[in-house]
Scaffold this motif. Structure first.
Motif: not given
Length: 146
Positions: A87-91
């Protein structure tokens, strides 16, 4: 025609058909915007296909338009690009990393102030090799005591 040459021709056509299928898949599958990092770089992905053996593609569009410029990629996005995380990184993750970097920068500034107050020299500055009056160099390049 021998069996070996017929098999190799058959394999060649099978490879061409597979290449065309992969190319068709890559051209028809839409790219999906995933996110942007603190440097303004934009990240995209394109779905793969297990049926024809195409892996998911991930790439970066640099904020700088110059094609020779290599963008600075934050660690969390680099791990996503290389497939170390699914998963891509979150804010929140990006904010936590930025906060840790800021703490490290402040600690480095404090350490630089402390060492300058204590009279330590700058480790990046070149210091000449010490010369002593009671030593001289002979013709063989060795030091001798006077």
């Amino acid at each position: 025609m021998t069996r070996k040459s017929a098999a190799s021709i058959s394999e060649m056509f099978r490879n061409i058909r597979h290449t065309l299928a992969v190319t068709r898949h890559v051209n028809r599958t839409p790219k999906v915007y995933v996110g942007t990092d603190i440097n303004g770089n934009r990240y995209f992905k394109q779905a793969g296909s297990d049926v024809i053996g195409v892996k998911e593609r991930r790439w970066i569009d640099s904020a700088n338009a110059d094609s020779s410029f290599v963008p600075r990629v934050p660690v969390e996005w680099d791990s996503w690009l290389r497939g170390r995380r699914s998963d891509p990184p979150t804010e929140q993750e990006a904010a936590a990393v930025a906060q840790r970097l800021e703490i490290g920068r402040r600690m480095a500034e404090r350490e630089a102030e402390r060492t300058s107050e204590a009279g330590f020299t700058d480790p990046t500055k070149k210091v000449p090799f010490p010369r002593y009056g009671d030593m001289k160099v002979n013709s063989f390049g060795r030091h001798e005591s006077e």
